[in-house]
Design an enzyme around this catalytic site. Sequence first.
Site, PDB file in Angstrom:
ATOM      1  N   HIS A 189      43.968  41.055  31.700  1.00 17.87           N
ATOM      2  CA  HIS A 189      44.853  40.591  32.781  1.00 17.87           C
ATOM      3  C   HIS A 189      44.753  41.497  34.008  1.00 17.87           C
ATOM      4  CE1 HIS A 189      47.572  38.538  35.249  1.00 17.87           C
ATOM      5  NE2 HIS A 189      48.036  39.722  35.557  1.00 17.87           N
TER       6      HIS A 189
ATOM      7  N   ARG B  74      38.006  23.470  28.087  1.00 26.19           N
ATOM      8  CA  ARG B  74      37.137  24.391  28.814  1.00 26.19           C
ATOM      9  C   ARG B  74      36.129  24.971  27.819  1.00 26.19           C
ATOM     10  NH1 ARG B  74      40.089  30.342  29.407  1.00 26.19           N
ATOM     11  NH2 ARG B  74      38.148  30.770  30.506  1.00 26.19           N
ATOM     12  N   ARG B  75      35.106  25.624  28.321  1.00 25.93           N
ATOM     13  CA  ARG B  75      34.137  26.348  27.502  1.00 25.93           C
ATOM     14  C   ARG B  75      33.554  25.486  26.395  1.00 25.93           C
ATOM     15  NH1 ARG B  75      36.645  32.374  26.653  1.00 25.93           N
ATOM     16  NH2 ARG B  75      35.651  33.105  28.526  1.00 25.93           N
TER      17      ARG B  75
ATOM     18  N   HIS C  75      42.701  26.931  37.672  1.00 22.82           N
ATOM     19  CA  HIS C  75      43.484  28.056  38.202  1.00 22.82           C
ATOM     20  C   HIS C  75      42.575  29.159  38.740  1.00 22.82           C
ATOM     21  CE1 HIS C  75      46.074  31.637  38.150  1.00 22.82           C
ATOM     22  NE2 HIS C  75      45.365  32.145  37.153  1.00 22.82           N
ATOM     23  N   PHE C  76      41.583  29.538  37.951  1.00 21.85           N
ATOM     24  CA  PHE C  76      40.893  30.763  38.385  1.00 21.85           C
ATOM     25  C   PHE C  76      39.790  30.518  39.415  1.00 21.85           C
ATOM     26  CE2 PHE C  76      38.651  30.537  34.081  1.00 21.85           C
ATOM     27  CZ  PHE C  76      37.358  30.393  34.568  1.00 21.85           C
ATOM     28  N   HIS C  77      39.422  29.242  39.640  1.00 21.61           N
ATOM     29  CA  HIS C  77      38.517  29.057  40.783  1.00 21.61           C
ATOM     30  C   HIS C  77      39.278  29.101  42.105  1.00 21.61           C
ATOM     31  CE1 HIS C  77      35.551  28.192  37.705  1.00 21.61           C
ATOM     32  NE2 HIS C  77      34.689  28.578  38.614  1.00 21.61           N
TER      33      HIS C  77
ATOM     34  N   TYR D 164      43.631  41.916  38.893  1.00 20.08           N
ATOM     35  CA  TYR D 164      44.150  42.650  40.054  1.00 20.08           C
ATOM     36  C   TYR D 164      43.156  43.684  40.559  1.00 20.08           C
ATOM     37  CZ  TYR D 164      48.252  40.141  38.637  1.00 20.08           C
ATOM     38  OH  TYR D 164      49.091  39.126  38.274  1.00 20.08           O
TER      39      TYR D 164
HETATM   40 FE1  HAS Z   1      45.528  34.163  36.334  1.00 23.63          FE
HETATM   41  C1  HAS Z   1      44.280  33.003  33.348  1.00 23.63           C
HETATM   42  C2  HAS Z   1      48.716  33.955  35.122  1.00 23.63           C
HETATM   43  C3  HAS Z   1      46.757  35.524  39.273  1.00 23.63           C
HETATM   44  C4  HAS Z   1      42.333  34.990  37.310  1.00 23.63           C
HETATM   45  N1  HAS Z   1      43.668  33.997  35.515  1.00 23.63           N
HETATM   46  C5  HAS Z   1      43.368  33.476  34.274  1.00 23.63           C
HETATM   47  C6  HAS Z   1      41.942  33.534  34.067  1.00 23.63           C
HETATM   48  C7  HAS Z   1      41.395  34.126  35.183  1.00 23.63           C
HETATM   49  C8  HAS Z   1      42.488  34.409  36.074  1.00 23.63           C
HETATM   50  C9  HAS Z   1      39.937  34.448  35.418  1.00 23.63           C
HETATM   51  O1  HAS Z   1      50.051  33.737  32.383  1.00 23.63           O
HETATM   52  C10 HAS Z   1      41.194  33.021  32.836  1.00 23.63           C
HETATM   53  C11 HAS Z   1      40.956  34.081  31.809  1.00 23.63           C
HETATM   54  C12 HAS Z   1      40.141  33.489  30.683  1.00 23.63           C
HETATM   55  O2  HAS Z   1      38.922  33.410  30.830  1.00 23.63           O
HETATM   56  O3  HAS Z   1      40.725  33.064  29.684  1.00 23.63           O
HETATM   57  N2  HAS Z   1      47.386  34.589  37.069  1.00 23.63           N
HETATM   58  C13 HAS Z   1      48.559  34.396  36.428  1.00 23.63           C
HETATM   59  C14 HAS Z   1      49.669  34.777  37.303  1.00 23.63           C
HETATM   60  C15 HAS Z   1      49.095  35.203  38.478  1.00 23.63           C
HETATM   61  C16 HAS Z   1      47.678  35.103  38.308  1.00 23.63           C
HETATM   62  C17 HAS Z   1      51.121  34.696  37.000  1.00 23.63           C
HETATM   63  N3  HAS Z   1      44.709  35.055  37.980  1.00 23.63           N
HETATM   64  C18 HAS Z   1      45.386  35.569  39.055  1.00 23.63           C
HETATM   65  C19 HAS Z   1      44.468  36.194  39.967  1.00 23.63           C
HETATM   66  C20 HAS Z   1      43.211  36.043  39.406  1.00 23.63           C
HETATM   67  C21 HAS Z   1      43.386  35.332  38.170  1.00 23.63           C
HETATM   68  C22 HAS Z   1      44.857  36.876  41.249  1.00 23.63           C
HETATM   69  C23 HAS Z   1      41.879  36.504  39.893  1.00 23.63           C
HETATM   70  C24 HAS Z   1      41.659  37.198  40.963  1.00 23.63           C
HETATM   71  N4  HAS Z   1      46.331  33.556  34.592  1.00 23.63           N
HETATM   72  C25 HAS Z   1      47.661  33.616  34.268  1.00 23.63           C
HETATM   73  C26 HAS Z   1      47.830  33.255  32.852  1.00 23.63           C
HETATM   74  C27 HAS Z   1      46.567  32.986  32.340  1.00 23.63           C
HETATM   75  C28 HAS Z   1      45.650  33.186  33.454  1.00 23.63           C
HETATM   76  C29 HAS Z   1      49.073  33.185  32.084  1.00 23.63           C
HETATM   77  C30 HAS Z   1      46.209  32.569  30.905  1.00 23.63           C
HETATM   78  C31 HAS Z   1      45.983  31.112  30.810  1.00 23.63           C
HETATM   79  C32 HAS Z   1      45.501  30.714  29.440  1.00 23.63           C
HETATM   80  O4  HAS Z   1      46.286  30.078  28.698  1.00 23.63           O
HETATM   81  O5  HAS Z   1      44.362  31.003  29.066  1.00 23.63           O
HETATM   82  C33 HAS Z   1      49.869  35.759  39.679  1.00 23.63           C
HETATM   83  O6  HAS Z   1      49.440  37.073  39.925  1.00 23.63           O
HETATM   84  C34 HAS Z   1      49.697  34.906  40.889  1.00 23.63           C
HETATM   85  C35 HAS Z   1      50.490  35.395  42.064  1.00 23.63           C
HETATM   86  C36 HAS Z   1      50.068  34.742  43.361  1.00 23.63           C
HETATM   87  C37 HAS Z   1      50.872  34.333  44.336  1.00 23.63           C
HETATM   88  C38 HAS Z   1      50.281  33.712  45.572  1.00 23.63           C
HETATM   89  C39 HAS Z   1      50.459  34.597  46.777  1.00 23.63           C
HETATM   90  C40 HAS Z   1      49.723  34.046  47.956  1.00 23.63           C
HETATM   91  C41 HAS Z   1      49.169  34.802  48.924  1.00 23.63           C
HETATM   92  C42 HAS Z   1      48.470  34.122  50.072  1.00 23.63           C
HETATM   93  C43 HAS Z   1      49.422  33.916  51.209  1.00 23.63           C
HETATM   94  C44 HAS Z   1      48.923  32.947  52.196  1.00 23.63           C
HETATM   95  C45 HAS Z   1      48.913  33.168  53.536  1.00 23.63           C
HETATM   96  C46 HAS Z   1      48.434  32.095  54.429  1.00 23.63           C
HETATM   97  C47 HAS Z   1      49.373  34.444  54.138  1.00 23.63           C
HETATM   98  C48 HAS Z   1      52.343  34.495  44.261  1.00 23.63           C
HETATM   99  C49 HAS Z   1      49.249  36.289  48.933  1.00 23.63           C
HETATM  100  C50 HAS Z   1      49.495  31.802  55.397  1.00 23.63           C
HETATM  101  C51 HAS Z   1      49.433  30.603  56.144  1.00 23.63           C
HETATM  102  C52 HAS Z   1      50.283  29.548  56.041  1.00 23.63           C
HETATM  103  C53 HAS Z   1      50.753  28.872  57.214  1.00 23.63           C
HETATM  104  C54 HAS Z   1      50.790  28.990  54.753  1.00 23.63           C
HETATM  105 CU    CU Z   2      46.457  37.159  33.021  1.00 23.46          CU
END
Ligand code: HAS
Ligand code: CU
Length: 553
Positions: free
Chosen positions: A230, A443-444, A380-382, A234
């Site tokens: 996990h 998947r996979r 999600h992860f793409h 980050y």
């Molecule tokens: Fe995830 C599975 C939960 C973030 C990557 N994640 C994965 C896998 C990958 C991955 C590769 O809880 C698959 C692993 C595998 O092969 O099995 N993930 C989360 C949560 C977050 C999260 C809660 N993941 C990421 C990030 C990744 C990533 C970052 C890569 C870089 N993920 C999971 C969970 C799984 C999971 C479970 C397991 C699923 C399963 O069952 O297998 C959080 O950190 C996300 C927080 C993000 C936000 C968004 C903030 C937005 C921002 C942009 C702002 C936009 C602006 C534009 C400023 C709160 C900062 C402004 C303009 C406007 C006008 C709108």
């Molecule tokens: Cu995770």
Amino acid sequence: MSTPIVSDAAGFKLERTDLNAVRANLYFGFAVLAVGVLLGLDQAYNYAGVDLVRHYPVINSYYQGLTIHGVFNALVLTTAFANGFIVLTTARGLGRRLPGALVHAALWTMLAGAVLAAWAMFTGRATVLYTFYPPLQAHWSFYLGLALVVISTWITSAAQLVALRGWRRDNPGRRVPLLAFMSIATYVMWDIASVGIAIEVVALLLPWSLGIVPGTDPLLGRTLFWFTGHPIVYFWLLPIYVSWYGMIPRQSGGTLFSDSLTRLAFVLFILLVPVGFHHQFVDPGVSQGLKYAVAALTFAIFFPSLMTAFAVMYALEIGGRRRGGKGLVGWFFRIPWSDPSVCAQVLAMLAFLLGGISGLVNASYTLNLEVHNTAFVPGHFHLTIGTAVALSYIGIAYWLVPFLEQRALWSRRLAIFQSFLYLAGVLILSRGLIAGGLAGMPRRTAIAQASYHMAAWRLPGLMTAAGGTLMVASMALFFLVLVMTIVAGQPAAIADIPFTETVSAPATAGWQINLDRFHYWVIAAVVLIAIVYGPFLFAHLPPDLAATGLTYP
Ligand code: HAS
Ligand code: CU
């Protein structure tokens, strides 16, 4: 020595030779990405029921292709990019060179590890996917290669800490400059997080693949893997946050409104390392209570990114208003979209809004049971690693490569078109994967060769293939712009990297100064890790080496 590229009033100089390791890391990472992207095409077509891999040279199976796709894009590219980029931001932030010997040692260690792992994967000795779950077994060279890739990050971290110690000696009582703080925090978080994978590889997988121990322990292996697996996301994301907080405000003419909030976000990432069990919600042998506790912690780790969203959005808004943007949303259209670097990264942010929300679905224990192991997860992860991170790498490259080469970017228009094309592609691909996942598309799985392709997967599968095609086309344009900039860009004197000076000077008294005391946060993180992992390990150890596994061909 050549004339310095960076030379500031405080007497800090960067010469071309300082940048060689940065350049080597970056270009190697992108070379690996080119291969990884080509193999991604087969993954996308697989969902549409088309078995492309038969037409690929060297690659013999869907799983071999998927292993290379994941390892190259998610493990090697990301490490190479972080090791290169963060060395630069640390040095610039501290106004101090990092020890060259360590920086070069990290580079060579990473290269050696990547080559070893690549050999194992291309010769069919490692088809275990990038998570290498036991009891699937790979050749020892694969595990050793990945171990070296991890060791390269520790060497980079050591280089940072040596420089930080020197800086503190020369600047007693001063706050660590923000750019350096974020860069060092990234590696401090990772130093803690990477311990799990290191123990898994050294204590379980290497001895097993070398035949020294008779078997392995799949549950312990997966747990150690996800301890790192996990927070590794980050380790991919935080270098991008360094850019979003530390550079984008400057590049877009805006202002970063809070120094302390920025540091707090990074500190939270150090603190909340132990959430890996949310990848094991369906694993037997992990208690329900632990799974619920980790679901709650996962919601907590959502917050630093939420803070980032508001802080970065506000910085962009300030910039947009300074450029004449009016009303509620007028500022958004006055972001400097004609700057390829800003354009790519703002598009990456938009994708991350969706990627983050899909993360909340995964994190919810009950919803996870619906989406786990389905195409929803790659959906999600793409959006996260595949766009928030990858498209930001591209955006960073659009200023960093011109800076490294001292040449103007070749065809800014094509670069901008490329970024929009990528966003369009990934939105279609992820929509397909998410819809397919909700309809049970696994998947996979080599479903192109399976007899059970369901009607409900047809449209999602086609969208996945169509989106993937656009993404690969967009990447081809990126590589064209990159290569043409290097070989044919107009010579240009680019004097510095575009970093945001702290806007409101950091506090010099009060609780905020504790944010810079990394050791506090490391201790707190270790305590939290002990609380989350201690009972599990206590109940589970010693390892049960009964599983003998499926050996490589
Ligand atoms: Fe995830 C599975 C939960 C973030 C990557 N994640 C994965 C896998 C990958 C991955 C590769 O809880 C698959 C692993 C595998 O092969 O099995 N993930 C989360 C949560 C977050 C999260 C809660 N993941 C990421 C990030 C990744 C990533 C970052 C890569 C870089 N993920 C999971 C969970 C799984 C999971 C479970 C397991 C699923 C399963 O069952 O297998 C959080 O950190 C996300 C927080 C993000 C936000 C968004 C903030 C937005 C921002 C942009 C702002 C936009 C602006 C534009 C400023 C709160 C900062 C402004 C303009 C406007 C006008 C709108
Ligand atoms: Cu995770």
